[in-house]
Scaffold this active site. Structure first.
Site, PDB file in Angstrom:
ATOM      1  N   PHE A 119     -46.849 -15.150 123.835  1.00  0.00           N
ATOM      2  CA  PHE A 119     -47.753 -15.256 122.695  1.00  0.00           C
ATOM      3  C   PHE A 119     -49.160 -14.885 123.156  1.00  0.00           C
ATOM      4  CE2 PHE A 119     -47.983 -17.177 118.415  1.00  0.00           C
ATOM      5  CZ  PHE A 119     -46.657 -17.048 118.040  1.00  0.00           C
ATOM      6  N   GLN A 240     -60.503 -18.949 111.956  1.00  0.00           N
ATOM      7  CA  GLN A 240     -59.652 -17.920 112.559  1.00  0.00           C
ATOM      8  C   GLN A 240     -59.069 -16.956 111.534  1.00  0.00           C
ATOM      9  OE1 GLN A 240     -55.652 -18.902 114.642  1.00  0.00           O
ATOM     10  NE2 GLN A 240     -57.037 -18.163 116.222  1.00  0.00           N
ATOM     11  N   HIS A 242     -56.169 -14.360 111.271  1.00  0.00           N
ATOM     12  CA  HIS A 242     -54.962 -13.937 111.980  1.00  0.00           C
ATOM     13  C   HIS A 242     -54.846 -12.425 111.851  1.00  0.00           C
ATOM     14  CE1 HIS A 242     -50.875 -13.579 113.322  1.00  0.00           C
ATOM     15  NE2 HIS A 242     -50.823 -14.866 113.587  1.00  0.00           N
ATOM     16  N   LEU A 252     -48.151 -14.422 106.192  1.00  0.00           N
ATOM     17  CA  LEU A 252     -48.277 -14.250 107.630  1.00  0.00           C
ATOM     18  C   LEU A 252     -47.084 -13.540 108.261  1.00  0.00           C
ATOM     19  CD1 LEU A 252     -50.112 -15.206 110.060  1.00  0.00           C
ATOM     20  CD2 LEU A 252     -48.309 -16.855 110.471  1.00  0.00           C
ATOM     21  N   GLU A 255     -47.433 -13.890 115.270  1.00  0.00           N
ATOM     22  CA  GLU A 255     -47.765 -13.234 116.522  1.00  0.00           C
ATOM     23  C   GLU A 255     -46.525 -13.093 117.409  1.00  0.00           C
ATOM     24  OE1 GLU A 255     -51.646 -14.607 117.883  1.00  0.00           O
ATOM     25  OE2 GLU A 255     -50.623 -15.134 119.733  1.00  0.00           O
ATOM     26  N   ARG A 286     -56.472 -14.044 119.263  1.00  0.00           N
ATOM     27  CA  ARG A 286     -56.539 -13.574 117.873  1.00  0.00           C
ATOM     28  C   ARG A 286     -57.892 -13.026 117.457  1.00  0.00           C
ATOM     29  NH1 ARG A 286     -52.773 -18.302 115.219  1.00  0.00           N
ATOM     30  NH2 ARG A 286     -50.890 -17.476 116.170  1.00  0.00           N
ATOM     31  N   HIS A 353     -56.845 -17.768 108.284  1.00  0.00           N
ATOM     32  CA  HIS A 353     -55.632 -18.449 108.715  1.00  0.00           C
ATOM     33  C   HIS A 353     -55.828 -19.910 109.110  1.00  0.00           C
ATOM     34  CE1 HIS A 353     -51.661 -18.793 110.441  1.00  0.00           C
ATOM     35  NE2 HIS A 353     -52.123 -19.009 111.650  1.00  0.00           N
ATOM     36  N   ARG A 398     -58.582 -20.666 118.378  1.00  0.00           N
ATOM     37  CA  ARG A 398     -57.333 -21.326 118.750  1.00  0.00           C
ATOM     38  C   ARG A 398     -56.313 -20.320 119.264  1.00  0.00           C
ATOM     39  NH1 ARG A 398     -52.302 -22.206 116.233  1.00  0.00           N
ATOM     40  NH2 ARG A 398     -52.953 -21.414 114.205  1.00  0.00           N
TER      41      ARG A 398
HETATM   42  C1  LIG Z   1     -48.238 -19.299 107.688  1.00  0.00           C
HETATM   43  C2  LIG Z   1     -48.660 -20.131 108.864  1.00  0.00           C
HETATM   44  C3  LIG Z   1     -47.976 -20.006 110.083  1.00  0.00           C
HETATM   45  C4  LIG Z   1     -48.355 -20.776 111.179  1.00  0.00           C
HETATM   46  N1  LIG Z   1     -47.659 -20.641 112.356  1.00  0.00           N
HETATM   47  C5  LIG Z   1     -47.985 -21.429 113.415  1.00  0.00           C
HETATM   48  C6  LIG Z   1     -47.232 -21.393 114.609  1.00  0.00           C
HETATM   49  O1  LIG Z   1     -46.250 -20.670 114.751  1.00  0.00           O
HETATM   50  N2  LIG Z   1     -47.602 -22.195 115.633  1.00  0.00           N
HETATM   51  C7  LIG Z   1     -48.672 -23.035 115.536  1.00  0.00           C
HETATM   52  O2  LIG Z   1     -48.952 -23.745 116.499  1.00  0.00           O
HETATM   53  N3  LIG Z   1     -49.392 -23.088 114.404  1.00  0.00           N
HETATM   54  C8  LIG Z   1     -49.076 -22.323 113.344  1.00  0.00           C
HETATM   55  N4  LIG Z   1     -49.815 -22.405 112.186  1.00  0.00           N
HETATM   56  C9  LIG Z   1     -50.842 -23.434 112.065  1.00  0.00           C
HETATM   57  C10 LIG Z   1     -50.180 -24.772 111.818  1.00  0.00           C
HETATM   58  O3  LIG Z   1     -48.960 -24.589 111.153  1.00  0.00           O
HETATM   59  C11 LIG Z   1     -51.059 -25.695 110.968  1.00  0.00           C
HETATM   60  O4  LIG Z   1     -52.327 -25.765 111.527  1.00  0.00           O
HETATM   61  C12 LIG Z   1     -50.446 -27.088 110.961  1.00  0.00           C
HETATM   62  O5  LIG Z   1     -49.115 -27.038 110.530  1.00  0.00           O
HETATM   63  C13 LIG Z   1     -51.227 -28.065 110.093  1.00  0.00           C
HETATM   64  O6  LIG Z   1     -50.521 -29.290 110.107  1.00  0.00           O
HETATM   65  P1  LIG Z   1     -51.165 -30.628 109.516  1.00  0.00           P
HETATM   66  O7  LIG Z   1     -50.170 -31.698 109.747  1.00  0.00           O
HETATM   67  O8  LIG Z   1     -52.521 -30.789 110.072  1.00  0.00           O
HETATM   68  O9  LIG Z   1     -51.328 -30.314 107.977  1.00  0.00           O
HETATM   69  P2  LIG Z   1     -50.316 -29.737 106.862  1.00  0.00           P
HETATM   70  O10 LIG Z   1     -48.982 -29.412 107.393  1.00  0.00           O
HETATM   71  O11 LIG Z   1     -51.066 -28.684 106.143  1.00  0.00           O
HETATM   72  O12 LIG Z   1     -50.120 -30.988 105.919  1.00  0.00           O
HETATM   73  C14 LIG Z   1     -51.195 -31.535 105.189  1.00  0.00           C
HETATM   74  C15 LIG Z   1     -50.673 -32.727 104.432  1.00  0.00           C
HETATM   75  O13 LIG Z   1     -51.745 -33.405 103.817  1.00  0.00           O
HETATM   76  C16 LIG Z   1     -51.420 -33.705 102.487  1.00  0.00           C
HETATM   77  N5  LIG Z   1     -52.688 -33.824 101.765  1.00  0.00           N
HETATM   78  C17 LIG Z   1     -53.751 -33.004 101.787  1.00  0.00           C
HETATM   79  N6  LIG Z   1     -54.734 -33.482 101.013  1.00  0.00           N
HETATM   80  C18 LIG Z   1     -54.278 -34.640 100.492  1.00  0.00           C
HETATM   81  C19 LIG Z   1     -54.818 -35.598  99.612  1.00  0.00           C
HETATM   82  N7  LIG Z   1     -56.039 -35.478  99.093  1.00  0.00           N
HETATM   83  N8  LIG Z   1     -54.058 -36.667  99.280  1.00  0.00           N
HETATM   84  C20 LIG Z   1     -52.803 -36.815  99.766  1.00  0.00           C
HETATM   85  N9  LIG Z   1     -52.250 -35.931 100.613  1.00  0.00           N
HETATM   86  C21 LIG Z   1     -52.983 -34.861 100.966  1.00  0.00           C
HETATM   87  C22 LIG Z   1     -50.518 -32.593 102.038  1.00  0.00           C
HETATM   88  O14 LIG Z   1     -49.740 -32.992 100.942  1.00  0.00           O
HETATM   89  C23 LIG Z   1     -49.693 -32.396 103.309  1.00  0.00           C
HETATM   90  O15 LIG Z   1     -48.639 -33.328 103.350  1.00  0.00           O
HETATM   91  C24 LIG Z   1     -49.443 -21.649 111.074  1.00  0.00           C
HETATM   92  C25 LIG Z   1     -50.114 -21.786 109.870  1.00  0.00           C
HETATM   93  C26 LIG Z   1     -49.743 -21.013 108.775  1.00  0.00           C
HETATM   94  C27 LIG Z   1     -50.544 -21.144 107.510  1.00  0.00           C
END
Ligand SMILES: Cc1cc2nc3c(=O)[nH]c(=O)nc-3n(C[C@H](O)[C@H](O)[C@H](O)COP(=O)(O)OP(=O)(O)OC[C@H]3O[C@@H](n4cnc5c(N)ncnc54)[C@H](O)[C@@H]3O)c2cc1C
Length: 588
Positions: A119, A240, A242, A252, A255, A286, A353, A398
């Site tokens: 990666f 960031q 992507h 997306l 990578e 990135r 991203h 990142r």
């Molecule tokens: C398309 C894509 C591909 C990616 N691929 C990778 C990868 O391969 N490897 C990697 O390391 N990272 C990757 N990333 C980044 C990574 O996936 C995210 O940064 C990470 O999953 C975020 O996780 P989180 O638990 O912080 O939030 P999220 O998974 O976004 O969850 C947020 C949660 O908060 C809740 N929420 C938000 N606001 C409120 C509110 N006001 N009240 C109640 N609930 C709320 C939502 O309902 C949800 O349950 C990718 C990101 C994207 C967009």
């Protein structure tokens, strides 16, 4: 309106990877917890993660956590906190094996170990050559991870409040956090969730940009709530882009495609990354690849009639590799770009991203806000993890696969800190202030009674266009100055939004209006931070200050909503046990 009071040991806002990992820690410790989510847990954005989770398992190449740490500090352009980075990289193998033992269906090597792919920015021996470090479940790693964590939480009897939106933080007289207010979407009823410990795991704010890989729910709610409660947001100028979003659609392309051997080409078929990053080439980090792509487009070497995108070529790969290891990517490409990557290249363009910034925390997950000269003063009762938090492991940029890792490591450490702190608070919950829900009710009332309100969709579109145009891959001084004025004008419109639908039951118009109130705070922090930071570092690329300036800018910026003001916090340059990764020029 009647406000119901609900009391728990701990309340977690967000059921993505970070929220679920923390919830598991607390539920298995036997605490009484509530997990709130706007959507069903397995629909959180974590489900969309494709490429993998980074850990120096060394299953296919020799690897070491210290090399991972070095890469992460370098990737962060030295803005990352080195204590947090050491903590994360050392912990990585443990949390990944733990996930394996939870039942995560990883892809396997011939000899049955977790499959790892190269990666961007993952190198062996302190930056020498690419190493296979990204642990993957085909190209659906986040999907596998989120479902594994959810099922584990079901086993632990975690209590979920699905389709509940947290509205505001509740703070006590000393600034301590006492819980949140929230609205139940189904009924429109408001509750106060009172708790000894409150964790934000609300994910990112990528929807502030016009072209974004992020889900519709990624509206920076945690940032909005923290900012309204008077807390600072850190390093938001580092957003960031992507390199490979599908041209025109934003979806997306991981990578991992380049990790498996995919190559970026310009209109002449040239593998242009050889000119920008002779060593790492397409696997440079990135920010570097996105800038190279923007430069190719700017200089007329883009593809298509508008010369406005580039091509990601996989056609030289064994079709079997594409079909087995990148099945989701093939499907996305056929569906959204009309190109089967087995034969044709995928049209791609840099796409917003990931927010490197967020609510500042220590590696224990405890939220900090400078107080009485202490830059690391802890906000009692408040914790944050995942994309909404800034630990800061990602600094200015990142590395791929370090976010899923961040969720596991800091979800767990935040859970442990909450257990520890709750243990020191025996007996009843502290009293809530009498006006605990007043701010939230006032916001709801304003929406109900707004005359001639601005359309939520129009205001949101204006915000997204402003961010895209004025605060993109490259940042120009005049554009930023205009951008600050424009985003402030948009913010003013946000304070006057109105809704046509006033029903209580499943009123999505009301929810969207509330989301925009959060997203605008994240957008202001990003634009203000970008205009303020007079240097180029990581994802902040200023045309007028092309160099990194460690003398003046090796510091975190903190944006405060009140007065739209910026302050600073020192970077933690000292790791936990090893020597500081010394400052040097960042080349790939
Ligand atoms: C398309 C894509 C591909 C990616 N691929 C990778 C990868 O391969 N490897 C990697 O390391 N990272 C990757 N990333 C980044 C990574 O996936 C995210 O940064 C990470 O999953 C975020 O996780 P989180 O638990 O912080 O939030 P999220 O998974 O976004 O969850 C947020 C949660 O908060 C809740 N929420 C938000 N606001 C409120 C509110 N006001 N009240 C109640 N609930 C709320 C939502 O309902 C949800 O349950 C990718 C990101 C994207 C967009």
């Amino acid at each position: 309106m009647n406000v119901t009071k609900r009391s728990y040991d701990a309340v977690i806002v967000g059921a993505g990877g970070a929220g679920l990992r923390a919830a598991l820690q607390l539920a298995e410790a036997g605490l009484n917890i509530a997990v709130l989510s706007k959507v069903f847990p397995t629909r959180s954005h974590t489900v969309a993660a494709q490429g993998g989770v980074a850990a120096s398992l060394g299953n296919s190449d020799e690897d070491h956590w210290h090399w991972h740490m070095y890469d992460t500090v370098k990737g962060s352009d030295w803005l990352g906190d080195q204590d947090s980075i050491e903590y994360m990289c050392r912990m990585a193998p443990e949390v990944v094996y733990e996930l394996e033992h939870f039942g995560m269906p990883f892809t396997r090597t011939e000899d049955g170990r977790i499959y790892q792919r190269p990666f961007g920015g993952h190198m062996s021996n302190f930056g020498e050559k690419p190493v296979r470090r990204a642990c993957a479940a085909a190209d659906r790693t986040g999907h596998a991870m989120l479902h594994t964590l959810y099922q584990r939480n079901v086993r632990a009897n975690t209590r979920f409040f699905v389709e509940w939106m947290a509205l505001d933080l509740v703070r006590g007289p000393e600034g301590e956090v006492l819980g949140v207010t929230a609205i139940e979407m189904e009924t429109g009823e408001v509750s106060v969730f009172q708790a000894k410990a409150t964790l934000f795991a609300t994910g990112g704010s990528g929807r502030m940009y016009y072209a974004s890989t992020n889900a519709f729910i990624n509206t920076g709610d945690g940032l909005g709530m923290a900012a309204r409660a008077g807390l600072p947001i850190q390093d938001m100028e580092f957003f960031q882009f992507h390199p490979t979003g599908v041209y025109g659609a934003g979806i997306l392309i991981t990578e991992g495609v380049r990790g498996e051997g995919g190559i970026l080409r310009n209109k002449d078929g040239e593998r242009f990354m050889e000119r920008y990053a002779p060593n790492a080439k397409d696997l440079a980090s990135r920010d570097v690849v996105s800038r190279a792509m923007a430069t190719e487009i700017k200089e007329g070497r883009g593809c298509g009639p508008e010369k406005d995108h580039l091509l990601l070529d996989l056609s030289h790969l064994d079709p079997d590799v594409i079909i087995r290891r990148l099945p989701g990517i093939r499907e996305i490409s056929i569906r959204f770009a009309g190109a089967d990557p087995v034969r044709e290249p995928i049209p791609v363009v840099p796409t917003a991203h990931y927010q490197m910034g967020g609510i500042p925390t220590l590696y224990s997950g405890r939220v900090v806000a400078p107080k009485n000269g202490d830059p690391d003063a802890v906000v009692p009762g408040f914790y944050a993890a995942g994309e909404c938090a800034c630990a800061s492991v990602h600094g200015g940029n990142r590395l791929g696969c370090n976010s899923l890792l961040d969720l596991l490591v800091f979800g767990r450490s935040a859970g442990d800190s909450m257990i520890e702190d709750i243990g020191k608070m025996p007996g009843a919950l502290p009293d809530l202030p009498r006006d605990a829900a007043e701010g939230s009710l006032a916001r709801l009332d304003r929406l109900e009674s707004q005359k001639d309100g601005e359309s939520v969709h129009e205001v949101q579109a204006a915000m997204r266009r402003t961010m895209q145009e004025h605060c993109g891959v490259f940042r120009f001084p005049e554009m930023l100055a205009k951008g600050v004025a424009e985003i402030e004008a948009v913010a003013e419109r946000v304070s006057r939004t109105g809704i046509g639908d006033h029903s209580r039951v499943f009123n999505t118009a009301r929810i969207e209006a509330l989301e925009v109130e959060n997203l605008i705070e994240a957008a202001k922090a990003t634009m203000m931070g970008a205009a303020n930071r007079e240097e180029s570092r990581g994802a902040q690329a200023r045309a007028d200050f092309p160099e990194r300036d460690d003398t003046n800018w090796l510091k975190h910026s903190l944006w405060y909503r009140e007065g739209n003001r910026i302050d600073y916090r020192p970077v933690h340059l000292k790791p936990l046990t090893v020597e500081t990764v010394a400052l040097k020029k960042r080349v790939y």
